[in-house]
Write an enzyme that holds these catalytic residues in place. Structure first.
Site, PDB file in Angstrom:
ATOM      1  CG  HIS A  73      -7.424  -3.203   9.907  1.00 18.66           C
ATOM      2  ND1 HIS A  73      -6.113  -2.848  10.110  1.00 18.66           N
ATOM      3  CD2 HIS A  73      -7.403  -4.128   8.916  1.00 18.66           C
ATOM      4  CE1 HIS A  73      -5.337  -3.524   9.277  1.00 18.66           C
ATOM      5  NE2 HIS A  73      -6.096  -4.306   8.553  1.00 18.66           N
ATOM      6  NE  ARG A 125      -2.440  -1.427   3.432  1.00 23.39           N
ATOM      7  CZ  ARG A 125      -1.869  -0.772   4.422  1.00 23.39           C
ATOM      8  NH1 ARG A 125      -1.862   0.545   4.429  1.00 23.39           N
ATOM      9  NH2 ARG A 125      -1.329  -1.410   5.434  1.00 23.39           N
ATOM     10  CE1 TYR A 157       0.312  -5.906  -1.896  1.00 23.41           C
ATOM     11  CE2 TYR A 157      -0.801  -3.949  -1.090  1.00 23.41           C
ATOM     12  CZ  TYR A 157      -0.282  -5.218  -0.869  1.00 23.41           C
ATOM     13  OH  TYR A 157      -0.382  -5.771   0.371  1.00 23.41           O
ATOM     14  CB  SER A 199      -1.170  -4.263   7.606  1.00 27.15           C
ATOM     15  OG  SER A 199      -2.319  -3.538   7.259  1.00 27.15           O
ATOM     16  CB  CYS A 253       0.272  -7.145  13.721  1.00 23.78           C
ATOM     17  SG  CYS A 253       1.325  -5.705  13.569  1.00 23.78           S
ATOM     18  CG  ASP A 267      -7.762  -7.338   6.598  1.00 21.52           C
ATOM     19  OD1 ASP A 267      -6.924  -7.031   7.458  1.00 21.52           O
ATOM     20  OD2 ASP A 267      -7.910  -6.707   5.544  1.00 21.52           O
ATOM     21  CE  LYS A 297      -7.221  -3.961   4.802  1.00 17.48           C
ATOM     22  NZ  LYS A 297      -5.873  -4.251   5.118  1.00 17.48           N
ATOM     23  NE  ARG A 349      -0.081  -8.747   2.082  1.00 17.04           N
ATOM     24  CZ  ARG A 349      -0.687  -8.327   3.192  1.00 17.04           C
ATOM     25  NH1 ARG A 349      -1.810  -8.887   3.595  1.00 17.04           N
ATOM     26  NH2 ARG A 349      -0.172  -7.361   3.918  1.00 17.04           N
TER      27      ARG A 349
HETATM   28  O1  SAT Z   1      -2.659  -4.458   1.115  1.00 21.53           O
HETATM   29  S1  SAT Z   1      -3.816  -4.750   1.954  1.00 21.53           S
HETATM   30  O2  SAT Z   1      -4.315  -3.492   2.495  1.00 21.53           O
HETATM   31  O3  SAT Z   1      -4.845  -5.392   1.176  1.00 21.53           O
HETATM   32  C1  SAT Z   1      -3.376  -5.760   3.224  1.00 21.53           C
HETATM   33  C2  SAT Z   1      -2.993  -4.967   4.412  1.00 21.53           C
HETATM   34  O4  SAT Z   1      -2.075  -4.152   4.329  1.00 21.53           O
HETATM   35  O5  SAT Z   1      -3.627  -5.140   5.465  1.00 21.53           O
HETATM   36 MN    MN Z   2      -5.430  -5.572   6.866  1.00 18.21          MN
END
Ligand code: SAT
Ligand code: MN
Length: 580
Positions: free
Chosen positions: A227, A70, A198, A249, A251, A276, A207, A365
């Site tokens: 989240h 991100r 991405y 994210s 963690c 998530d 998000k 991922r």
């Molecule tokens: O890249 S994402 O936002 O989909 C995953 C994350 O950072 O939590």
């Molecule tokens: Mn996330």
């Protein structure tokens, strides 16, 4: 591009006019369509097929090396007033943002296919669910949206019935980092994303919609878009509790949501509702109920193995899309922490012997449908959601925060959530390992001013007297040699058990300045290689350090000026006073 009540067809026509695609494809969400898109991407070398004997129906996508996470510095909330976006967001005026984006999108889909991706966030028949349409020129995005959301005809039918939907316009553009922007216009229910392929920048249901736009809608309508993972914990006696937990994210949300109880915890079971995002609503009895708006997981690959997360390890052995992992000599995906085999080709497609650095990108991922999870809970499809007993906040902090503590009440819990701090990870571009404030793990995702968001959280204590208990956990405490004090992973169940006992009023705790802490004897350490002293330090409250922490929190709150809710400031003063 301002009206929100266009029909899907009108909007698609308008965007086609602007972007000039060679073809338009309305996604129906069928398996056949998924297979066709995969075949197309194999032909175009956007995907590579992995070893079909050991990883059936698994594919590798290598993204542009500058496009792997991100981009918070290029992500904007565009509200008429800058103060509505708050110091927690980058802001641009809607007029400027529209002007800038219109130029980028002009003619950007020439020679490309425009995919219309209708999706529903949440069970298709749930009153809590919300729909959107993403227009994208990326087939990779279309197939990922099929795995991550309820995508296709049924969603489009719901949209046509409701007459309203969130609009998301995405183009990978030319992947030039200088021409990359993720714009949110909450008041127009509109998202525009240009120049990145991405996940978090391009899968707009996730998000951008389910957190940034939804958090803004939730504030208007009296619910919460968070989240958070969602899990079901079942005791050996068959009692069930539902826990929502917010962590930044990378963690460990996915690992906690899919936790396998260790042998010593016989009879306990964990099932995943979500890993998530959670949308939480008060029902007519004042009970907070949660749904997972997603239907798939976009999880961090490195570190996944049979010890850390056997469920995930098995789940991603078939029908999965891998992004930016390495390959071994058998054309199998490989990542750091997988096994003792050697990688041959790294995430950039270079030979590992000639290119230094990690073989798999640290933010590589997997994308899989949630139903592949061995501990998937069918309640993830229940339109009524699940009743939440406990909310947990946590961050990655080597010092200070104890293993677990409980808020004195809801309002204090909001302060605890607002004070979350965590070390940055590879999920976003920028330095890794820097501790920063990440209130409610929503720093990158709250679509409006945090001060107003805390006020919204606080308003729930006026609306219900049966709200969940609030807790804070920290799995990441280290000693001075950098050794983790707590084993984490499956053993975290021991902490969840204390949390549930507190919710049930079955165990005493010590009231301290920062909240209720467990008596050491009440955390089950049977069969754990952890001595009494370590446990004591995991459960200690160091007043000096906490005074500093609260001072830093006071400085942080000052950034929000007099918009900070009085109740939050009052909680902050109370903790400072209690610390003496
Ligand atoms: O890249 S994402 O936002 O989909 C995953 C994350 O950072 O939590
Ligand atoms: Mn996330």
């Amino acid at each position: 591009m301002t009206s929100t009540n266009k029909t899907p067809q009108q909007w698609v026509d308008e965007i086609a006019n602007l972007t000039k695609p060679a073809h338009i494809h309305w996604c129906d969400g069928s398996d056949q369509e998924y297979d066709d898109l995969i075949q197309q991407m194999l032909k175009d070398e956007v995907l590579q097929k992995l070893n079909d004997a050991t990883y059936p129906n698994c594919y590798l996508h290598r993204s542009d090396p500058t496009d792997v996470a991100r981009v918070e510095h290029l992500t904007f909330v565009c509200t008429p007033e800058e103060s509505a976006a708050g110091p927690n967001n980058h802001w641009m005026s809607p007029a400027d943002a529209h002007g800038k984006m219109e130029k980028l999108f002009e003619g950007c889909m020439q020679d490309r296919t425009l995919y219309v991706v209708p999706y529903c966030m949440g069970p298709i028949d749930s009153p809590y669910s919300r729909c959107g349409i993403e227009i994208t020129d990326s087939a990779y995005v279309a197939v990922n949206m099929k795995l991550m959301t309820r995508m296709g005809t049924e969603a489009l039918n719901r949209i046509e019935k409701e007459g309203t939907f969130v609009r998301g316009l995405h183009s990978t553009g030319d992947l030039d980092p200088d021409r990359r922007f993720i714009m949110h216009y909450p008041e127009e229910l509109l998202i525009q994303s240009f120049g990145s392929g991405y996940g978090g920048n391009a899968l707009l249901g996730k998000k951008c919609h389910a957190l940034r736009i939804a958090s803004w809608q939730a504030q208007q309508e009296g619910w919460l878009a968070e989240h958070m993972l969602l899990l079901e914990l079942e005791s050996p006696q068959g009692e069930k509790h539902y826990i929502a937990a917010a962590f930044p994210s990378a963690c460990g949300k996915t690992n906690l949501a899919m936790l396998i109880p260790p042998e010593s915890q016989e009879g306990w079971k964990i099932r995943t509702i979500g890993d998530d995002i959670a949308w939480l609503h008060l029902d007519e009895t004042g009970q907070l109920r949660a749904i997972n708006p997603e239907s798939g997981y976009f999880g961090v690959v490195p570190g996944t193995n049979t010890k850390t997360n056997r469920n995930a390890f098995e789940m991603i052995r078939h029908d999965a899309i891998y992004t930016n992992v390495a390959l071994n000599e058998n054309n199998e995906p490989w990542w750091e922490g997988k096994d003792d085999q050697l990688p041959v080709t790294n995430w950039k497609g270079n030979s590992c012997s000639e290119d230094d650095g990690p073989a798999a990108h640290p933010n590589s991922r997997f994308t899989v449908a949630a139903r592949q999870n061995p501990c998937y809970s069918p309640l993830a499809d229940d339109p009524a959601g699940v009743p939440v007993s406990a909310i947990i906040f946590g961050g990655r902090r080597r010092e200070l925060a104890p293993l677990v503590y409980q808020a004195l009440d809801w309002d204090h819990g909001v302060l605890i959530g607002a004070s979350v701090a965590s070390e940055t990870t590879a999920a976003a571009t920028g330095a890794v390992g820097i501790t920063r404030r990440d209130p409610m793990a929503m720093k990158p995702f709250c679509g409006y001013n945090f001060a107003d968001y805390w006020g919204h959280w606080l308003s729930f204590s006026d609306k219900s007297d049966r709200l969940p208990e609030i807790f804070h956990v920290n799995w990441f405490r280290q000693d001075e040699n950098g050794r983790f004090l707590w084993p984490g992973f499956g053993e975290n169940l021991r902490v969840l058990r204390w949390i549930i006992e507190r919710c049930e009023n079955r165990v005493e705790a010590q009231e301290t300045a920062i909240g209720y802490l467990p008596n050491a004897a009440d955390i089950d350490t049977n069969d754990l290689d952890i001595d009494h002293q370590t446990l004591e330090s995991l459960l200690a409250v160091d007043h000096d350090s906490w005074r500093q922490e609260m001072k830093a929190m006071g400085e942080y709150l000052k950034e929000y000026g007099d918009r900070v809710p009085a109740k939050l400031a009052e909680q902050h003063r109370r903790v400072i006073k209690a610390l003496g």
